[in-house]
Design a protein around this motif. Structure first.
Motif, PDB file in Angstrom:
ATOM      1  N   GLN A   1       1.927   2.839  -7.376  1.00  0.00           N
ATOM      2  CA  GLN A   1       1.588   4.244  -7.590  1.00  0.00           C
ATOM      3  C   GLN A   1       2.108   5.163  -6.493  1.00  0.00           C
ATOM      4  O   GLN A   1       1.839   6.361  -6.516  1.00  0.00           O
ATOM      5  CB  GLN A   1       0.062   4.401  -7.687  1.00  0.00           C
ATOM      6  CG  GLN A   1      -0.552   3.674  -8.854  1.00  0.00           C
ATOM      7  CD  GLN A   1      -2.069   3.584  -8.747  1.00  0.00           C
ATOM      8  OE1 GLN A   1      -2.673   4.029  -7.788  1.00  0.00           O
ATOM      9  NE2 GLN A   1      -2.692   2.972  -9.752  1.00  0.00           N
ATOM     10  N   THR A   2       2.851   4.607  -5.530  1.00  0.00           N
ATOM     11  CA  THR A   2       3.269   5.374  -4.361  1.00  0.00           C
ATOM     12  C   THR A   2       4.770   5.254  -4.152  1.00  0.00           C
ATOM     13  O   THR A   2       5.320   4.159  -4.238  1.00  0.00           O
ATOM     14  CB  THR A   2       2.529   4.860  -3.105  1.00  0.00           C
ATOM     15  OG1 THR A   2       1.128   4.789  -3.373  1.00  0.00           O
ATOM     16  CG2 THR A   2       2.767   5.763  -1.918  1.00  0.00           C
ATOM     17  N   SER A   3       5.404   6.359  -3.835  1.00  0.00           N
ATOM     18  CA  SER A   3       6.841   6.323  -3.559  1.00  0.00           C
ATOM     19  C   SER A   3       7.092   5.669  -2.201  1.00  0.00           C
ATOM     20  O   SER A   3       6.236   5.715  -1.303  1.00  0.00           O
ATOM     21  CB  SER A   3       7.430   7.738  -3.561  1.00  0.00           C
ATOM     22  OG  SER A   3       6.983   8.451  -2.413  1.00  0.00           O
ATOM     23  N   GLU A   4       8.263   5.072  -2.079  1.00  0.00           N
ATOM     24  CA  GLU A   4       8.621   4.462  -0.787  1.00  0.00           C
ATOM     25  C   GLU A   4       8.632   5.519   0.316  1.00  0.00           C
ATOM     26  O   GLU A   4       8.258   5.244   1.453  1.00  0.00           O
ATOM     27  CB  GLU A   4       9.980   3.757  -0.885  1.00  0.00           C
ATOM     28  CG  GLU A   4       9.881   2.428  -1.611  1.00  0.00           C
ATOM     29  CD  GLU A   4      11.129   1.581  -1.476  1.00  0.00           C
ATOM     30  OE1 GLU A   4      11.637   1.418  -0.335  1.00  0.00           O
ATOM     31  OE2 GLU A   4      11.597   1.076  -2.510  1.00  0.00           O
TER      32      GLU A   4
ATOM     33  N   GLN B   1      -4.777   3.406   1.143  1.00  0.00           N
ATOM     34  CA  GLN B   1      -5.249   4.405   0.176  1.00  0.00           C
ATOM     35  C   GLN B   1      -5.799   5.641   0.889  1.00  0.00           C
ATOM     36  O   GLN B   1      -5.506   6.778   0.513  1.00  0.00           O
ATOM     37  CB  GLN B   1      -6.332   3.806  -0.727  1.00  0.00           C
ATOM     38  CG  GLN B   1      -5.805   2.785  -1.701  1.00  0.00           C
ATOM     39  CD  GLN B   1      -6.920   2.058  -2.440  1.00  0.00           C
ATOM     40  OE1 GLN B   1      -7.898   1.621  -1.841  1.00  0.00           O
ATOM     41  NE2 GLN B   1      -6.753   1.922  -3.743  1.00  0.00           N
TER      42      GLN B   1
ATOM     43  N   LEU C   1      -2.953   7.619   2.568  1.00  0.00           N
ATOM     44  CA  LEU C   1      -2.149   8.332   1.572  1.00  0.00           C
ATOM     45  C   LEU C   1      -2.836   9.628   1.154  1.00  0.00           C
ATOM     46  O   LEU C   1      -2.170  10.638   0.928  1.00  0.00           O
ATOM     47  CB  LEU C   1      -1.892   7.445   0.351  1.00  0.00           C
ATOM     48  CG  LEU C   1      -0.847   6.348   0.544  1.00  0.00           C
ATOM     49  CD1 LEU C   1      -0.879   5.360  -0.616  1.00  0.00           C
ATOM     50  CD2 LEU C   1       0.552   6.941   0.713  1.00  0.00           C
ATOM     51  N   LYS C   2      -4.157   9.617   1.082  1.00  0.00           N
ATOM     52  CA  LYS C   2      -4.911  10.813   0.688  1.00  0.00           C
ATOM     53  C   LYS C   2      -5.016  11.825   1.815  1.00  0.00           C
ATOM     54  O   LYS C   2      -4.850  13.022   1.604  1.00  0.00           O
ATOM     55  CB  LYS C   2      -6.336  10.415   0.280  1.00  0.00           C
ATOM     56  CG  LYS C   2      -6.537  10.227  -1.178  1.00  0.00           C
ATOM     57  CD  LYS C   2      -8.013  10.031  -1.471  1.00  0.00           C
ATOM     58  CE  LYS C   2      -8.165   9.476  -2.863  1.00  0.00           C
ATOM     59  NZ  LYS C   2      -9.464   8.918  -3.125  1.00  0.00           N
TER      60      LYS C   2
ATOM     61  N   VAL D   1      -1.569  -0.030  -5.492  1.00  0.00           N
ATOM     62  CA  VAL D   1      -1.303   1.066  -4.555  1.00  0.00           C
ATOM     63  C   VAL D   1       0.208   1.229  -4.366  1.00  0.00           C
ATOM     64  O   VAL D   1       0.727   2.351  -4.400  1.00  0.00           O
ATOM     65  CB  VAL D   1      -1.999   0.824  -3.195  1.00  0.00           C
ATOM     66  CG1 VAL D   1      -1.542   1.835  -2.155  1.00  0.00           C
ATOM     67  CG2 VAL D   1      -3.509   0.869  -3.354  1.00  0.00           C
TER      68      VAL D   1
ATOM     69  N   ASP E   1       4.685   1.409   4.917  1.00  0.00           N
ATOM     70  CA  ASP E   1       5.606   0.438   4.309  1.00  0.00           C
ATOM     71  C   ASP E   1       5.766  -0.811   5.168  1.00  0.00           C
ATOM     72  O   ASP E   1       6.106  -1.868   4.648  1.00  0.00           O
ATOM     73  CB  ASP E   1       6.968   1.069   3.965  1.00  0.00           C
ATOM     74  CG  ASP E   1       7.819   1.401   5.174  1.00  0.00           C
ATOM     75  OD1 ASP E   1       7.265   1.826   6.215  1.00  0.00           O
ATOM     76  OD2 ASP E   1       9.048   1.257   5.078  1.00  0.00           O
TER      77      ASP E   1
ATOM     78  N   LYS F   1       6.698   8.136   0.643  1.00  0.00           N
ATOM     79  CA  LYS F   1       5.308   8.361   1.100  1.00  0.00           C
ATOM     80  C   LYS F   1       4.846   7.229   2.012  1.00  0.00           C
ATOM     81  O   LYS F   1       4.140   7.453   2.996  1.00  0.00           O
ATOM     82  CB  LYS F   1       4.352   8.482  -0.088  1.00  0.00           C
ATOM     83  CG  LYS F   1       4.445   9.793  -0.792  1.00  0.00           C
ATOM     84  CD  LYS F   1       3.513  10.785  -0.138  1.00  0.00           C
ATOM     85  CE  LYS F   1       3.488  12.071  -0.932  1.00  0.00           C
ATOM     86  NZ  LYS F   1       3.755  13.233  -0.114  1.00  0.00           N
ATOM     87  N   LEU F   2       5.224   5.992   1.654  1.00  0.00           N
ATOM     88  CA  LEU F   2       4.838   4.834   2.466  1.00  0.00           C
ATOM     89  C   LEU F   2       5.524   4.852   3.828  1.00  0.00           C
ATOM     90  O   LEU F   2       5.005   4.295   4.792  1.00  0.00           O
ATOM     91  CB  LEU F   2       5.156   3.533   1.719  1.00  0.00           C
ATOM     92  CG  LEU F   2       4.326   3.257   0.463  1.00  0.00           C
ATOM     93  CD1 LEU F   2       4.897   2.055  -0.288  1.00  0.00           C
ATOM     94  CD2 LEU F   2       2.859   3.034   0.802  1.00  0.00           C
TER      95      LEU F   2
END
Length: 174
Positions: A118-121, A57, A60-61, A115, A140, A123-124
């Motif tokens: 709510q997150t695109s692959e 988290q 990601l921010k 999490v 990921d 982004k991961l």
């Protein structure tokens, strides 16, 4: 990501099946003073999953976009190399019930899945943080790592069960 989610669910089911049928007293008992009890292993797994989820988290921010080569995380299950758990994921010495730990594990898994959902692959894949052994890992890869880490500890739990069984046989108790 569907495959990774199925993987971590399957491993978690295997973990809980491995400890099913044992009393809270048995699960909290240490078979050797320098080893964790089975319950401590379960508590550690909860702490790891929560720590990874919170770090994902945060990254990601605030994390930078980077290019990260895949790491051989499947080697996590190799227990020939001992890895000392960092203090922030060291389990409690308190007596725990299996019911309470199952609830904690359910909550940590729910937080992780929220999490992921709510997150695109993409982004991961484009952000990461370092693992103490593998170095920088993409977010990921941290998801299946949780499964491999649990598999590693399932083997530890099985060893603890076997050791306790041997101790009981040697002492003549059942």
């Amino acid at each position: 990501m569907k495959h990774e989610i199925t993987f971590i669910h399957d491993v978690r089911k295997n973990l809980l099946d491995t400890v099913a049928g044992f009393s809270d007293e048995q699960l909290n008992e240490k078979v050797k003073e320098d080893k964790w009890s089975i319950m401590q292993v379960l508590d550690h797994l909860y702490l790891i999953e929560m720590s990874i989820t919170k770090t994902i988290q945060k990254i990601l921010k605030n994390g930078e976009t980077v290019s990260i080569a895949p790491k051989p995380i499947q080697y996590t299950v190799d227990r020939s190399t001992k890895v000392e758990a960092p203090s922030y994921v060291a389990p409690t010495d308190d007596f725990l019930t299996l019911e309470a730990v199952k609830e904690k594990l359910k909550n940590s898994r729910t937080a992780l899945l929220q999490v992921i959902e709510q997150t695109s692959e993409e982004k991961l894949q484009e952000k990461g943080f370092p693992h103490p052994i593998f170095g920088l890992m993409s977010l990921d890869q941290w998801i299946p790592f949780i499964g491999y880490h649990e598999k590693r500890h399932i083997a530890q739990i099985e060893e603890l069960i076997e050791l306790k069984s041997r101790q009981m046989n040697e002492s003549g108790t059942k």
